[in-house]
Write a protein that holds these residues in place. Sequence first.
Motif, PDB file in Angstrom:
ATOM      1  N   VAL A  22     -49.589 -51.142 -10.467  1.00  0.00           N
ATOM      2  CA  VAL A  22     -50.155 -51.461 -11.777  1.00  0.00           C
ATOM      3  C   VAL A  22     -50.350 -52.934 -11.748  1.00  0.00           C
ATOM      4  CG1 VAL A  22     -47.951 -51.573 -13.052  1.00  0.00           C
ATOM      5  CG2 VAL A  22     -50.151 -51.410 -14.114  1.00  0.00           C
ATOM      6  N   LYS A  23     -51.450 -53.366 -12.167  1.00  0.00           N
ATOM      7  CA  LYS A  23     -51.864 -54.733 -11.966  1.00  0.00           C
ATOM      8  C   LYS A  23     -50.756 -55.757 -12.459  1.00  0.00           C
ATOM      9  CE  LYS A  23     -55.312 -57.685 -14.719  1.00  0.00           C
ATOM     10  NZ  LYS A  23     -56.292 -57.491 -15.462  1.00  0.00           N
ATOM     11  N   SER A  24     -50.603 -56.532 -11.407  1.00  0.00           N
ATOM     12  CA  SER A  24     -49.510 -57.820 -11.608  1.00  0.00           C
ATOM     13  C   SER A  24     -50.068 -58.984 -10.761  1.00  0.00           C
ATOM     14  CB  SER A  24     -48.322 -57.273 -10.765  1.00  0.00           C
ATOM     15  OG  SER A  24     -47.663 -58.056 -10.624  1.00  0.00           O
ATOM     16  N   MET A  25     -50.206 -60.024 -11.497  1.00  0.00           N
ATOM     17  CA  MET A  25     -50.543 -61.404 -11.202  1.00  0.00           C
ATOM     18  C   MET A  25     -49.512 -61.843 -10.431  1.00  0.00           C
ATOM     19  SD  MET A  25     -53.086 -62.884 -14.168  1.00  0.00           S
ATOM     20  CE  MET A  25     -53.874 -63.764 -12.653  1.00  0.00           C
ATOM     21  N   ALA A  26     -48.319 -61.666 -10.684  1.00  0.00           N
ATOM     22  CA  ALA A  26     -47.085 -62.228  -9.886  1.00  0.00           C
ATOM     23  C   ALA A  26     -47.244 -61.764  -8.520  1.00  0.00           C
ATOM     24  CB  ALA A  26     -45.708 -62.113 -10.519  1.00  0.00           C
ATOM     25  N   THR A  27     -47.280 -60.536  -8.177  1.00  0.00           N
ATOM     26  CA  THR A  27     -47.626 -59.913  -6.834  1.00  0.00           C
ATOM     27  C   THR A  27     -48.621 -60.495  -6.190  1.00  0.00           C
ATOM     28  OG1 THR A  27     -48.704 -57.960  -7.491  1.00  0.00           O
ATOM     29  CG2 THR A  27     -46.405 -57.699  -7.422  1.00  0.00           C
ATOM     30  N   GLN A  28     -49.815 -60.800  -6.784  1.00  0.00           N
ATOM     31  CA  GLN A  28     -50.821 -61.300  -6.122  1.00  0.00           C
ATOM     32  C   GLN A  28     -50.484 -62.880  -5.610  1.00  0.00           C
ATOM     33  OE1 GLN A  28     -53.864 -61.071  -9.178  1.00  0.00           O
ATOM     34  NE2 GLN A  28     -54.596 -58.833  -8.515  1.00  0.00           N
ATOM     35  N   GLU A  29     -49.791 -63.565  -6.794  1.00  0.00           N
ATOM     36  CA  GLU A  29     -49.348 -64.908  -6.412  1.00  0.00           C
ATOM     37  C   GLU A  29     -48.496 -65.031  -4.899  1.00  0.00           C
ATOM     38  OE1 GLU A  29     -45.925 -67.580  -8.622  1.00  0.00           O
ATOM     39  OE2 GLU A  29     -47.200 -66.544  -9.888  1.00  0.00           O
ATOM     40  N   ASP A  75     -55.506 -50.400 -11.029  1.00  0.00           N
ATOM     41  CA  ASP A  75     -56.261 -50.958 -12.012  1.00  0.00           C
ATOM     42  C   ASP A  75     -57.733 -51.088 -11.714  1.00  0.00           C
ATOM     43  OD1 ASP A  75     -56.581 -52.806 -14.606  1.00  0.00           O
ATOM     44  OD2 ASP A  75     -57.739 -53.770 -13.179  1.00  0.00           O
ATOM     45  N   LEU A  76     -58.494 -50.666 -12.404  1.00  0.00           N
ATOM     46  CA  LEU A  76     -60.094 -50.255 -12.018  1.00  0.00           C
ATOM     47  C   LEU A  76     -60.642 -51.609 -11.288  1.00  0.00           C
ATOM     48  CD1 LEU A  76     -62.659 -48.584 -11.614  1.00  0.00           C
ATOM     49  CD2 LEU A  76     -63.265 -49.280 -14.081  1.00  0.00           C
ATOM     50  N   ALA A  77     -60.346 -52.609 -12.039  1.00  0.00           N
ATOM     51  CA  ALA A  77     -61.082 -54.163 -11.759  1.00  0.00           C
ATOM     52  C   ALA A  77     -60.414 -54.277 -10.188  1.00  0.00           C
ATOM     53  CB  ALA A  77     -60.698 -55.188 -12.526  1.00  0.00           C
ATOM     54  N   ALA A 119     -65.478 -41.604 -10.645  1.00  0.00           N
ATOM     55  CA  ALA A 119     -65.270 -41.780  -9.325  1.00  0.00           C
ATOM     56  C   ALA A 119     -63.969 -42.476  -8.936  1.00  0.00           C
ATOM     57  CB  ALA A 119     -66.319 -42.477  -8.712  1.00  0.00           C
ATOM     58  N   ALA A 120     -63.577 -43.326  -9.831  1.00  0.00           N
ATOM     59  CA  ALA A 120     -62.168 -44.164  -9.402  1.00  0.00           C
ATOM     60  C   ALA A 120     -61.116 -43.359  -9.917  1.00  0.00           C
ATOM     61  CB  ALA A 120     -62.409 -45.363 -10.410  1.00  0.00           C
ATOM     62  N   ARG A 121     -61.279 -42.459 -11.031  1.00  0.00           N
ATOM     63  CA  ARG A 121     -60.346 -41.619 -11.700  1.00  0.00           C
ATOM     64  C   ARG A 121     -59.983 -40.640 -10.477  1.00  0.00           C
ATOM     65  NH1 ARG A 121     -59.116 -36.815 -13.815  1.00  0.00           N
ATOM     66  NH2 ARG A 121     -61.179 -36.101 -13.563  1.00  0.00           N
ATOM     67  N   LEU A 122     -60.988 -39.931  -9.854  1.00  0.00           N
ATOM     68  CA  LEU A 122     -60.626 -38.777  -9.031  1.00  0.00           C
ATOM     69  C   LEU A 122     -60.065 -39.334  -7.670  1.00  0.00           C
ATOM     70  CD1 LEU A 122     -64.147 -36.969  -9.258  1.00  0.00           C
ATOM     71  CD2 LEU A 122     -61.901 -36.452 -10.110  1.00  0.00           C
ATOM     72  N   HIS A 123     -60.565 -40.692  -7.381  1.00  0.00           N
ATOM     73  CA  HIS A 123     -60.084 -41.517  -6.137  1.00  0.00           C
ATOM     74  C   HIS A 123     -58.514 -41.619  -6.291  1.00  0.00           C
ATOM     75  CE1 HIS A 123     -59.939 -44.189  -2.616  1.00  0.00           C
ATOM     76  NE2 HIS A 123     -59.109 -44.889  -3.325  1.00  0.00           N
ATOM     77  N   LEU A 124     -58.179 -41.972  -7.474  1.00  0.00           N
ATOM     78  CA  LEU A 124     -56.739 -42.589  -7.815  1.00  0.00           C
ATOM     79  C   LEU A 124     -56.074 -41.387  -8.071  1.00  0.00           C
ATOM     80  CD1 LEU A 124     -57.518 -45.611 -10.117  1.00  0.00           C
ATOM     81  CD2 LEU A 124     -56.451 -45.662  -7.629  1.00  0.00           C
ATOM     82  N   ARG A 125     -56.399 -40.426  -8.835  1.00  0.00           N
ATOM     83  CA  ARG A 125     -55.566 -39.221  -9.125  1.00  0.00           C
ATOM     84  C   ARG A 125     -54.687 -38.715  -8.024  1.00  0.00           C
ATOM     85  NH1 ARG A 125     -54.037 -36.597 -14.039  1.00  0.00           N
ATOM     86  NH2 ARG A 125     -55.626 -38.097 -14.880  1.00  0.00           N
ATOM     87  N   GLU A 126     -55.080 -38.491  -6.612  1.00  0.00           N
ATOM     88  CA  GLU A 126     -54.401 -38.004  -5.587  1.00  0.00           C
ATOM     89  C   GLU A 126     -53.233 -39.042  -5.359  1.00  0.00           C
ATOM     90  OE1 GLU A 126     -56.960 -37.242  -2.491  1.00  0.00           O
ATOM     91  OE2 GLU A 126     -56.669 -39.526  -1.959  1.00  0.00           O
ATOM     92  N   GLY A 134     -54.670 -46.597 -18.815  1.00  0.00           N
ATOM     93  CA  GLY A 134     -53.564 -45.635 -18.496  1.00  0.00           C
ATOM     94  C   GLY A 134     -53.234 -45.552 -17.274  1.00  0.00           C
ATOM     95  N   ASN A 135     -53.558 -46.280 -16.330  1.00  0.00           N
ATOM     96  CA  ASN A 135     -53.120 -46.194 -14.858  1.00  0.00           C
ATOM     97  C   ASN A 135     -51.729 -46.601 -14.771  1.00  0.00           C
ATOM     98  OD1 ASN A 135     -54.621 -48.950 -15.498  1.00  0.00           O
ATOM     99  ND2 ASN A 135     -53.692 -49.517 -13.756  1.00  0.00           N
TER     100      ASN A 135
END
Length: 492
Positions: free
Chosen positions: A113-120, A138-140, A195-202, A231-232
């Motif tokens: 789930v989106k985390s700027m610290a892990t990107q840092e 996260d979609l973006a 498309a993103a929802r189906l891709h991520l669901r699995e 909701g991700n």
Amino acid sequence: MSGTFVGMPAFPRAAHEAVSNQTLRGNLRHATHTIRAKRAKAVSEVSDWAELREAGKRIKDHTLRHLDRYLVQLEESVVAAGGTVHWAADADEANEIVTRLVKMTGESEVVKVKSMATQEIGLNEALEAEGIRAYETDLAELIVQLGKDRPSHILVPAIHRNRGEIRDIFEREMGEWGRPAPEGLTDTPAELAEAARLHLREKFLRAKVGVSGANFMVADTGTLVVVESEGNGRMCLTLPETLISVVGIEKIVPTWQDLEVFLQTLPRSSTAERMNPYTSTWTGTTDEDGPQNFHLVLLDNGRSDTLADEVGRQALRCIRCSACLNVCPVYERAGGHAYGSVYPGPIGAILSPQLRGTASEIDASLPYASSLCGACYEVCPVAIDIPEVLVHLRERVVEGGPVVREGNKVVLKPAKGHAAERAAMRAARWAFAHPGVLRTGQRAASRTRRLHPRTLPGPGRAWSDTRNLPPVPAEPFRDWWQRTGGGKEGGK
């Protein structure tokens, strides 16, 4: 803090290239203007916004002054609730801890789930080097990952992409990462989201390990909080058997009552919503409900050094709302990639040089990536005086001086390329300290004003090429004041 984006030049060169990209500028202008207009409307609905802003500032400042005590309290609370706390001094240590924890599970993939610290800290790259694949949910962030790109905004990392570009990325890349994009995919938001929802669901359904960040940590209960709109985050936080959260030490608040303030100001400042659609909280572990193993990695990575700076430490108040980016005229034209950091915009211009230091060319240039218009300070929900810190850091770059790096006091040398600026400022300081010299110089400038050039010579030409030199008045202010008695003679 981990290094700058690979191959990134200093801000002036990166920004020069970005402003020539009309598609990028169009995307940024449309997105930032839309977001800030919605934010202004959402904030105007709150009659006590100024009081909430001041309360957020005071809570953050109090917590930072007593950070050692609250971090120990947080650790005790998390452990009492069944979690495990790890301390990471820098990016390498944090990456080693997370990699080791994932390997202990026997898994070779994680959902995030989106985390700027892990990107840092470059966690995705560190995991990949050990044969572990990290999937952004996260979609973006998914768009950025599939596009082999870098985030360019705190709240909307793919703000530099339009719908057509996103559709092309999905069609080209999704099949390499899992479920491919549906045939005949269009660029309508509903189809792209599906498309993103189906891709991520699995990925959600098979993941055994989740990695998250946190918007806030509550010291007295050991509770972590994530706010999001899709909701991700809820899926990543509840479905895996093991949850690993990597969080900067500044994200702590003392009590739930303190958290209440930020749950009012963050949504309105970021997404212009009255409250976030999803606010997820978790405290340790619970039998047969959610992850059975919870690990909290508390990340320093330059934050203690920043805390030692009396002026610069206010950057640690930041709650990552991105309001400053959406009003910044520099960010709107240059985009986030030009900042060479996961933290772009005005907050990145003061945070990155403190976390990473100003030794690199790009970090030394970031304090200058601003017009000092002050719009960022006006919208900041925790009242970070970004222009003040920018000027403070500019002084550090030009003059050098004592700072704290990796817990040690060191003296920085002045950065290269600022010799003329230092000479000019020292000359100005000397002149202002000697009234007679200043008065003589002002009179000489007034009497020779017809001979003044329209552009400056040498290094000053870069300044006057895009600005008009201010005209010199016919007489100095001191002479006018003395001649007119302070404007009383001949005036009413």
